[in-house]
Design a protein around this motif. Structure first.
Motif, PDB file in Angstrom:
ATOM      1  N   UNK A  16       0.834  -1.198   0.000  1.00 49.02           N
ATOM      2  CA  UNK A  16       0.000   0.000   0.000  1.00 49.02           C
ATOM      3  C   UNK A  16       0.873   1.254   0.000  1.00 49.02           C
ATOM      4  N   UNK A  17       1.960   1.225   0.763  1.00 45.88           N
ATOM      5  CA  UNK A  17       2.882   2.362   0.785  1.00 45.88           C
ATOM      6  C   UNK A  17       3.444   2.627  -0.609  1.00 45.88           C
ATOM      7  N   UNK A  18       3.753   1.565  -1.341  1.00 48.09           N
ATOM      8  CA  UNK A  18       4.275   1.714  -2.706  1.00 48.09           C
ATOM      9  C   UNK A  18       3.256   2.393  -3.611  1.00 48.09           C
ATOM     10  N   UNK A  19       1.976   2.006  -3.483  1.00 52.67           N
ATOM     11  CA  UNK A  19       0.940   2.601  -4.328  1.00 52.67           C
ATOM     12  C   UNK A  19       0.614   4.034  -3.919  1.00 52.67           C
ATOM     13  N   UNK A  20       0.630   4.300  -2.622  1.00 48.07           N
ATOM     14  CA  UNK A  20       0.422   5.677  -2.157  1.00 48.07           C
ATOM     15  C   UNK A  20       1.575   6.568  -2.625  1.00 48.07           C
ATOM     16  N   UNK A  21       2.765   6.021  -2.631  1.00 47.68           N
ATOM     17  CA  UNK A  21       3.930   6.766  -3.136  1.00 47.68           C
ATOM     18  C   UNK A  21       3.731   7.145  -4.598  1.00 47.68           C
ATOM     19  N   UNK A  22       3.221   6.205  -5.383  1.00 44.06           N
ATOM     20  CA  UNK A  22       2.969   6.480  -6.805  1.00 44.06           C
ATOM     21  C   UNK A  22       1.902   7.559  -6.981  1.00 44.06           C
ATOM     22  N   UNK A  23       0.883   7.522  -6.131  1.00 46.36           N
ATOM     23  CA  UNK A  23      -0.171   8.548  -6.213  1.00 46.36           C
ATOM     24  C   UNK A  23       0.411   9.932  -5.972  1.00 46.36           C
ATOM     25  N   UNK A  24       1.264  10.046  -4.954  1.00 44.41           N
ATOM     26  CA  UNK A  24       1.893  11.339  -4.662  1.00 44.41           C
ATOM     27  C   UNK A  24       2.845  11.749  -5.776  1.00 44.41           C
ATOM     28  N   UNK A  25       3.522  10.775  -6.387  1.00 44.00           N
ATOM     29  CA  UNK A  25       4.423  11.064  -7.503  1.00 44.00           C
ATOM     30  C   UNK A  25       3.644  11.652  -8.671  1.00 44.00           C
ATOM     31  N   UNK A  26       2.438  11.139  -8.886  1.00 43.89           N
ATOM     32  CA  UNK A  26       1.583  11.670  -9.945  1.00 43.89           C
ATOM     33  C   UNK A  26       1.154  13.098  -9.678  1.00 43.89           C
ATOM     34  N   UNK A  27       0.854  13.403  -8.417  1.00 44.53           N
ATOM     35  CA  UNK A  27       0.473  14.771  -8.052  1.00 44.53           C
ATOM     36  C   UNK A  27       1.645  15.724  -8.286  1.00 44.53           C
TER      37      UNK A  27
END
Length: 461
Positions: A391-402
């Motif tokens: 989940x941390x990996x996917x949340x990291x990707x979400x923030x990277x997109x922002x």
């Protein structure tokens, strides 16, 4: 020759090399001057302009390229070596007609890293882009080529993360923390930009001077997608350009020995989620890695919100991986010094290198390049049922997109064409994410104060 484009002063001149990049092959020159899609000229020009523009603090790559649209850089081959011809370069990079020494060094670091990554990493069939081990070796070879390893030096490199858009109070606090680190002989590694990336270096520089330490290291790690939006600050004396955000993040945790996090926005949150996700991996449970969140008294609500978000999404185990120290620079520096001593004992016992953290396990979800486009952002699985490090990996990707939608040239263009990225997932999780991101907007952590912010994301309940 100096010219004036409206209110922008520029200089056209020739620059002699410094460092190791004194000669190039005809093939390398051809690639650097190739303006086609496959050529390196556009990337070389953009990164070079960012280095030359280091005195100005902005957060838009697009605005920088527009402001200096007449800027160009060309290579002159001579019998004795190479020279760079700069056309319409920012005048602030020069004093009495000569390029500032530090800017000149960083300019040739750009040349070094762009050529090396192209010739020996991305085009090298020996590297499997889907292999976790090969990815780590890519990072190692880029750092080694940049001469970033001091093999016999005890662990003393502190990574400082934080936002480019921070208040004056927060900026002054980062300088005081850096000063205390410098007094204790610690070196600084940051994302090399302004704000919380510049302040610790500035403070540590004074601390080193008081201790008569004249070989202090101020390492700046960046990547092509972000360098023009966060130009290297003038204190950086070791600039290294990694090919993408994932390799940049891995370079931070392999090269650094401990991390301090100052207040920031989605980019800082991305970094937090990255290191927490790695430390949550059971394979890394016994590896010491000091991690401290800190800021002035005014930043206490910010870190309470970050801590709440981590607790609600990743749980108490994730919260146990870091300390929050508010308004106490001396305690922060003491904590890092004690942590680095623990790191030294551990690596000595395990036979691990002081200069590169080989034992840290970084799984593929944290290494695979994530392209933040509309399809990939919408497809992210954001579910509380996932294992916490996933989940941390996917949340990291979400923030990277922002981050990409806010300041990276391609991300900004995609948002302009197709509208905001859409994020969806578990209702409770998305409420927490919406609250966190909105707090960044309210506190001007998405853009520099005074800039109007249009959200590049949309939370879909």
């Amino acid at each position: 020759m100096t010219t004036n484009h409206t209110t922008t002063y520029t200089v056209t001149t020739t620059v002699n090399p410094v460092g190791t990049m004194r000669v190039l092959s005809n093939r390398e020159v051809k690639k650097l001057q190739d303006t086609s899609k496959r050529g390196l000229h556009r990337l070389f020009r953009q990164c070079a302009l960012a280095v030359l523009n280091g005195e100005h603090e902005g957060d838009s790559a697009e605005e920088l390229m527009t402001l200096y649209q007449d800027f160009d850089i060309r290579i002159i081959q001579e019998q004795r070596g190479l020279k760079l011809k700069l056309y319409n370069a920012p005048a602030d990079a020069f004093v009495a007609g000569k390029l500032i020494r530090g800017v000149r060094e960083n300019l040739f670091s750009v040349l070094r890293d762009i050529l090396y990554v192209s010739a020996h990493i991305t085009e090298d069939p020996r590297f499997d882009q889907h292999s976790s081990q090969d990815t780590t070796h890519m990072v190692f070879e880029i750092l080694r080529n940049a001469d970033a390893f001091i093999t016999k030096q005890l662990p003393n490199t502190v990574v400082c993360w934080g936002g480019h858009s921070i208040s004056r109070d927060e900026y002054e606090y980062t300088k005081i923390v850096g000063y205390q680190l410098g007094l204790r002989y610690m070196n600084i590694c940051t994302g090399c930009g302004p704000g919380a990336m510049k302040g610790p270096m500035k403070g540590a520089y004074i601390g080193h001077a008081k201790q008569r330490l004249n070989r202090g290291r101020f390492i700046g790690l960046t990547e092509p997608g972000i360098i023009a939006a966060e130009s290297p600050n003038p204190i950086v004396n070791e600039l290294i350009i990694l090919p993408d955000i994932e390799k940049r993040l891995e370079a931070f945790v392999r090269l650094g020995h401990g991390i301090i996090v100052f207040p920031g926005g989605p980019g800082t949150c991305e970094e937090i989620l990255y290191i927490i996700g790695i430390l949550l991996n059971p394979a890394n449970r016994e590896i010491p890695f000091p991690l401290v969140f800190t800021g002035p008294a005014s930043a206490k609500p910010y870190f309470e919100q970050i801590d709440r978000f981590i607790g609600k999404t990743l749980g108490p185990e994730a919260q146990s991986l870091y300390q929050i120290i508010i308004d106490d620079p001396v305690e922060v520096s003491r904590t890092l010094r004690a942590g680095l001593e623990q790191v030294t004992r551990f690596r000595r016992k395990q036979g691990d290198a002081y200069y590169f953290n080989w034992l840290l396990t970084i799984d593929e979800p944290f290494q695979k390049t994530f392209e933040p486009n509309h399809a990939n952002m919408a497809a992210l699985e954001l579910s509380l049922s996932l294992p916490t490090h996933e989940l941390a990996a996917n949340l990291r990707k979400a923030m990277s997109g922002v981050v990409a939608g806010n300041i990276k040239e391609e991300g900004v263009a995609a948002i302009r064409q197709h509208g905001p990225f859409q994020l969806s997932g578990d209702t409770e999780l998305m409420k927490e994410m919406d609250t966190l991101l909105q707090s960044f907007v309210d506190q001007y952590r998405m853009k520099l104060p005074g800039s109007h912010y249009e959200p590049c994301y949309e939370i879909v309940q």
